[in-house]
Design an enzyme around this catalytic site. Structure first.
Site, PDB file in Angstrom:
ATOM      1  N   ASP A 131       0.730  -0.805  -0.246  1.00 55.37           N
ATOM      2  CA  ASP A 131      -0.144   0.092  -0.127  1.00 55.37           C
ATOM      3  C   ASP A 131       1.201   1.079   0.157  1.00 55.37           C
ATOM      4  O   ASP A 131       1.792   0.738   0.495  1.00 55.37           O
ATOM      5  CB  ASP A 131      -0.597   0.020   1.085  1.00 55.37           C
ATOM      6  CG  ASP A 131      -1.964   0.922   1.026  1.00 55.37           C
ATOM      7  OD1 ASP A 131      -2.896   1.194  -0.289  1.00 55.37           O
ATOM      8  OD2 ASP A 131      -2.207   1.761   2.005  1.00 55.37           O
ATOM      9  N   TYR A 133       1.074   6.024  -0.593  1.00 58.52           N
ATOM     10  CA  TYR A 133       0.656   6.723   0.058  1.00 58.52           C
ATOM     11  C   TYR A 133       1.067   8.023  -0.606  1.00 58.52           C
ATOM     12  O   TYR A 133       1.796   9.078  -0.116  1.00 58.52           O
ATOM     13  CB  TYR A 133       1.257   7.121   1.602  1.00 58.52           C
ATOM     14  CG  TYR A 133       1.421   8.305   2.834  1.00 58.52           C
ATOM     15  CD1 TYR A 133      -0.332   7.839   3.196  1.00 58.52           C
ATOM     16  CD2 TYR A 133       2.049   8.708   2.931  1.00 58.52           C
ATOM     17  CE1 TYR A 133      -0.387   9.618   4.272  1.00 58.52           C
ATOM     18  CE2 TYR A 133       1.999   9.983   3.901  1.00 58.52           C
ATOM     19  CZ  TYR A 133       0.756   9.854   4.575  1.00 58.52           C
ATOM     20  OH  TYR A 133       0.051  10.730   5.515  1.00 58.52           O
ATOM     21  N   HIS A 138      -4.397  14.052   0.987  1.00 54.95           N
ATOM     22  CA  HIS A 138      -4.132  13.361   2.182  1.00 54.95           C
ATOM     23  C   HIS A 138      -2.830  13.623   2.290  1.00 54.95           C
ATOM     24  O   HIS A 138      -2.840  13.109   4.400  1.00 54.95           O
ATOM     25  CB  HIS A 138      -4.705  11.606   1.784  1.00 54.95           C
ATOM     26  CG  HIS A 138      -4.697  10.547   2.572  1.00 54.95           C
ATOM     27  ND1 HIS A 138      -5.326  10.571   3.626  1.00 54.95           N
ATOM     28  CD2 HIS A 138      -3.698   9.524   3.159  1.00 54.95           C
ATOM     29  CE1 HIS A 138      -5.095   9.609   4.155  1.00 54.95           C
ATOM     30  NE2 HIS A 138      -4.132   9.180   4.475  1.00 54.95           N
ATOM     31  N   GLU A 204     -10.497   3.821   3.495  1.00 50.31           N
ATOM     32  CA  GLU A 204      -9.071   4.547   2.522  1.00 50.31           C
ATOM     33  C   GLU A 204      -9.651   4.063   1.339  1.00 50.31           C
ATOM     34  O   GLU A 204     -10.025   3.116   0.351  1.00 50.31           O
ATOM     35  CB  GLU A 204      -8.055   4.064   3.103  1.00 50.31           C
ATOM     36  CG  GLU A 204      -7.081   4.771   4.063  1.00 50.31           C
ATOM     37  CD  GLU A 204      -6.101   5.007   4.416  1.00 50.31           C
ATOM     38  OE1 GLU A 204      -5.151   4.151   4.030  1.00 50.31           O
ATOM     39  OE2 GLU A 204      -5.089   5.501   5.193  1.00 50.31           O
ATOM     40  N   GLU A 206      -8.926   3.884  -2.434  1.00 44.07           N
ATOM     41  CA  GLU A 206      -7.659   3.546  -3.401  1.00 44.07           C
ATOM     42  C   GLU A 206      -8.196   2.992  -4.670  1.00 44.07           C
ATOM     43  O   GLU A 206      -9.547   2.314  -4.847  1.00 44.07           O
ATOM     44  CB  GLU A 206      -7.249   3.288  -2.006  1.00 44.07           C
ATOM     45  CG  GLU A 206      -6.299   4.025  -0.842  1.00 44.07           C
ATOM     46  CD  GLU A 206      -5.286   3.440  -0.839  1.00 44.07           C
ATOM     47  OE1 GLU A 206      -4.154   1.937  -1.430  1.00 44.07           O
ATOM     48  OE2 GLU A 206      -5.141   3.404   0.938  1.00 44.07           O
ATOM     49  N   ASP A 238      -8.798   0.737   1.811  1.00 42.38           N
ATOM     50  CA  ASP A 238      -7.876   0.394   2.781  1.00 42.38           C
ATOM     51  C   ASP A 238      -8.371   0.196   4.266  1.00 42.38           C
ATOM     52  O   ASP A 238      -8.039   1.435   4.986  1.00 42.38           O
ATOM     53  CB  ASP A 238      -6.469   0.809   2.576  1.00 42.38           C
ATOM     54  CG  ASP A 238      -5.453   0.476   3.093  1.00 42.38           C
ATOM     55  OD1 ASP A 238      -5.112  -0.753   4.065  1.00 42.38           O
ATOM     56  OD2 ASP A 238      -4.156   1.675   3.783  1.00 42.38           O
ATOM     57  N   ARG A 242      -7.997   3.350  12.911  1.00 40.86           N
ATOM     58  CA  ARG A 242      -6.986   4.557  13.600  1.00 40.86           C
ATOM     59  C   ARG A 242      -6.345   4.749  15.088  1.00 40.86           C
ATOM     60  O   ARG A 242      -5.272   5.369  15.322  1.00 40.86           O
ATOM     61  CB  ARG A 242      -7.866   5.975  13.320  1.00 40.86           C
ATOM     62  CG  ARG A 242      -8.560   6.135  11.711  1.00 40.86           C
ATOM     63  CD  ARG A 242      -7.396   6.184  11.370  1.00 40.86           C
ATOM     64  NE  ARG A 242      -7.683   6.489   9.348  1.00 40.86           N
ATOM     65  CZ  ARG A 242      -7.183   6.534   8.050  1.00 40.86           C
ATOM     66  NH1 ARG A 242      -5.447   5.843   8.470  1.00 40.86           N
ATOM     67  NH2 ARG A 242      -7.254   5.966   7.585  1.00 40.86           N
ATOM     68  N   GLN A 245      -3.435   2.269  15.121  1.00 41.16           N
ATOM     69  CA  GLN A 245      -2.886   2.819  13.997  1.00 41.16           C
ATOM     70  C   GLN A 245      -1.874   3.698  14.297  1.00 41.16           C
ATOM     71  O   GLN A 245      -0.272   3.433  14.458  1.00 41.16           O
ATOM     72  CB  GLN A 245      -3.345   3.288  13.094  1.00 41.16           C
ATOM     73  CG  GLN A 245      -2.303   3.937  11.693  1.00 41.16           C
ATOM     74  CD  GLN A 245      -2.979   4.835  10.239  1.00 41.16           C
ATOM     75  OE1 GLN A 245      -4.017   4.036  10.583  1.00 41.16           O
ATOM     76  NE2 GLN A 245      -2.135   5.309   9.468  1.00 41.16           N
ATOM     77  N   TYR A 249       2.334   3.077  15.533  1.00 42.80           N
ATOM     78  CA  TYR A 249       3.179   3.268  14.125  1.00 42.80           C
ATOM     79  C   TYR A 249       4.348   3.598  13.854  1.00 42.80           C
ATOM     80  O   TYR A 249       4.532   4.061  12.966  1.00 42.80           O
ATOM     81  CB  TYR A 249       1.742   3.697  13.046  1.00 42.80           C
ATOM     82  CG  TYR A 249       2.146   5.907  13.207  1.00 42.80           C
ATOM     83  CD1 TYR A 249       2.908   6.932  11.832  1.00 42.80           C
ATOM     84  CD2 TYR A 249       1.380   6.485  14.144  1.00 42.80           C
ATOM     85  CE1 TYR A 249       2.994   7.594  12.545  1.00 42.80           C
ATOM     86  CE2 TYR A 249       2.156   7.923  14.631  1.00 42.80           C
ATOM     87  CZ  TYR A 249       2.582   8.210  13.462  1.00 42.80           C
ATOM     88  OH  TYR A 249       2.803  10.161  13.557  1.00 42.80           O
ATOM     89  N   LYS A 258      -4.061  -1.893   9.726  1.00 44.36           N
ATOM     90  CA  LYS A 258      -4.156  -2.036   8.416  1.00 44.36           C
ATOM     91  C   LYS A 258      -4.344  -3.691   8.574  1.00 44.36           C
ATOM     92  O   LYS A 258      -5.261  -3.731   7.055  1.00 44.36           O
ATOM     93  CB  LYS A 258      -3.310  -2.044   7.843  1.00 44.36           C
ATOM     94  CG  LYS A 258      -2.622  -0.349   7.811  1.00 44.36           C
ATOM     95  CD  LYS A 258      -4.128   0.453   6.908  1.00 44.36           C
ATOM     96  CE  LYS A 258      -3.032   2.096   7.785  1.00 44.36           C
ATOM     97  NZ  LYS A 258      -3.985   3.225   6.007  1.00 44.36           N
ATOM     98  N   THR A 262      -8.588  -5.886   3.835  1.00 48.94           N
ATOM     99  CA  THR A 262      -8.684  -4.824   2.484  1.00 48.94           C
ATOM    100  C   THR A 262      -9.430  -5.382   1.459  1.00 48.94           C
ATOM    101  O   THR A 262      -9.484  -6.437   1.227  1.00 48.94           O
ATOM    102  CB  THR A 262      -7.689  -4.834   1.805  1.00 48.94           C
ATOM    103  OG1 THR A 262      -5.875  -4.640   2.387  1.00 48.94           O
ATOM    104  CG2 THR A 262      -6.753  -3.664   0.627  1.00 48.94           C
ATOM    105  N   THR A 355      -4.757   6.353  -0.404  1.00 47.03           N
ATOM    106  CA  THR A 355      -5.947   7.085  -0.222  1.00 47.03           C
ATOM    107  C   THR A 355      -6.113   8.486  -0.779  1.00 47.03           C
ATOM    108  O   THR A 355      -5.158   9.552  -0.997  1.00 47.03           O
ATOM    109  CB  THR A 355      -6.161   7.632   1.651  1.00 47.03           C
ATOM    110  OG1 THR A 355      -5.808   7.429   2.178  1.00 47.03           O
ATOM    111  CG2 THR A 355      -7.484   8.236   1.676  1.00 47.03           C
ATOM    112  N   GLU A 369     -10.564  12.482   8.193  1.00 40.96           N
ATOM    113  CA  GLU A 369     -10.145  13.836   7.350  1.00 40.96           C
ATOM    114  C   GLU A 369     -11.455  13.727   7.376  1.00 40.96           C
ATOM    115  O   GLU A 369     -12.089  15.765   7.601  1.00 40.96           O
ATOM    116  CB  GLU A 369      -9.278  13.587   5.729  1.00 40.96           C
ATOM    117  CG  GLU A 369      -8.292  12.713   5.614  1.00 40.96           C
ATOM    118  CD  GLU A 369      -7.669  12.384   4.476  1.00 40.96           C
ATOM    119  OE1 GLU A 369      -8.154  11.714   3.838  1.00 40.96           O
ATOM    120  OE2 GLU A 369      -7.308  13.637   3.481  1.00 40.96           O
TER     121      GLU A 369
HETATM  122 MN    MN Z   1      -3.906   2.996   2.515  1.00 35.50          MN
END
Ligand code: MN
Length: 428
Positions: A131, A133, A138, A204, A206, A238, A242, A245, A249, A258, A262, A355, A369
């Protein structure tokens, strides 16, 4: 490019997602039979295993590639075989084309199945899932929330398509519901972490690039070589926790936040169908190193939408509308970067775009967001408020490219979040 007419009447509407111009590939089953490969045409699915058995489409010496529950064998054949089959299917399905199928009622009966009668499955075996970014808006939004506006974009962002290695084992087809994950959580006001169901469940929006042909271990690839390796694209959600994460992270990036799931849409829209919609990546803010520069436009003009529907609600609310042309890096650039150090890319590799968000709030491709970190609830058409996903909420991604009198549709990528599973007795 204008609409190509088919004798399959339902394919001839300007708004139908699966006209003759599209011909996306998928894996389906009917009446509990074994899944096989097919192609969508209007409201029907064309069973490619039947055409293959009748020698009506090109075959390989190594045996059938469509009487299988995955597209990998066909994907591996490469772009000449993809082009040859597309041309043959276009001829067989075109109004006034080769009558070998259209003129054979018995064959039509066996090979053309109403879409409403089929069950869709995973279209290919996902070899590995990575994945990225690569959406700048985003990255700026998330960076602003976590690090402040001055440090929103990390210093490497304009030079590298940033990514992480995800899990292939938990990639599921649209329609599969997922349980809210259990994990370690440490909200800012708590001193130590506790264990429990995620409270900040997110999506997310995508696009997933599907790798058809692989590369060689130890050998880099160019951006044009990478583009040739891509078989097609799917919608990709995805799903993200949060709170899991946020605690895990640093310093190595997403892991459990994650890993639980998916989702992808069941139809792989080919690069050939998307060709008329190619567009340039936005102007470079820093010149890219030569290995990442593109010789042809790497993005596509694909309109994207996300809807949210609580359980029992009589309608879904559109919470986001944006476009794949918002991305800063293309899939070909991501694939090139992935292989540049010698990493072998293989048939069935799945690359998430990152995203996709545009500059306006209505274009934000995640709830993180949309609710600005959970601080600004948003209201659905039913009057309900949300910051993150509640149990049994249904989230659906849709995508389409609009041509001259026709539509290249992706169909849907949908799923619900179910309550967390019962915790085991950890002492056992
Ligand atoms: Mn993602």
């Amino acid at each position: 490019m204008t609409r190509q007419a088919s004798w399959v009447e339902s394919a001839n509407s300007a708004t139908h997602p699966f006209p003759l111009n599209n011909l996306p590939y998928g894996v389906f089953s009917r009446n509990g039979d074994d899944p096989v490969c097919g192609v969508a045409i209007g409201d029907m699915v064309l069973d490619l295993s039947v055409l293959e058995a009748e020698n009506l489409i090109p075959t390989t010496e190594d045996g059938p590639v469509f009487d299988l529950p995955f597209l990998n064998e066909f994907m591996e054949l490469g772009q000449e075989a993809w082009a040859e089959l597309r041309a043959r299917l276009s001829d067989l399905l075109a109004e006034g084309g080769d009558g070998a199928l259209s003129g054979n009622p018995d064959l039509i009966e066996r090979a053309l199945v109403p879409m409403e009668d089929v069950t869709m499955h995973m279209p290919f075996v996902v070899a590995e899932y990575t994945d990225f970014y690569a959406g700048k808006q985003h990255a700026i939004n998330v960076g602003t929330m976590f690090r402040g506006a001055e440090n929103a974009l990390p210093p490497n962002w304009l030079h590298i398509p940033i990514g992480y290695n995800g899990r292939a084992s938990s990639v599921v087809v649209s329609g599969t519901d997922l349980h809210r994950p259990l994990g370690q959580l440490k909200p800012p006001h708590e001193e130590v972490p506790h264990f429990g169901p995620s409270r900040r469940m997110d999506i997310e929006l995508e696009l997933g690039a599907v790798v058809g042909t692989g590369s060689i271990l130890g050998e880099p690839i160019t951006t044009s070589g990478a583009d040739e390796m891509i078989f097609g694209y799917v919608l990709l959600n995805d799903w993200s926790s949060r709170d899991i994460q946020g605690w895990e992270y640093q310093p190595l990036g997403p892991f459990q936040g994650k890993a639980f799931g998916t989702s992808i849409s069941p139809w792989v829209v080919t690069k050939a169908a998307l060709e008329p919609f190619r567009c340039e990546t936005p102007p470079r803010e820093k010149e890219l190193l030569p290995y990442l520069q593109e010789s042809k436009p790497g993005l596509y003009d694909i309109e994207l939408e996300v809807t949210m529907q609580p359980e029992g609600a009589d309608r879904a609310t559109t919470i986001c509308r944006t476009n794949y042309n918002r991305m800063y890096y293309s899939a070909a650039q991501q694939l090139t970067h992935h292989a540049v150090g010698g990493c072998e890319m293989t048939t069935g590799d799945l690359l998430g775009s990152g995203t996709i968000s545009g500059p306006e709030k209505t274009e934000f491709g995640s709830l993180l967001e949309q609710s600005w970190g959970g601080k600004e609830p948003f209201t659905l058409d039913t009057g309900e408020e949300r910051t993150f996903i509640e149990d049994f909420d249904r989230l659906t991604l849709k995508g389409q490219a609009k041509g001259d009198g026709y539509t290249i549709g992706f169909g849907e990528c949908t799923g619900r979040i179910l309550p967390a599973v019962q915790e085991p007795d950890w002492s056992k």
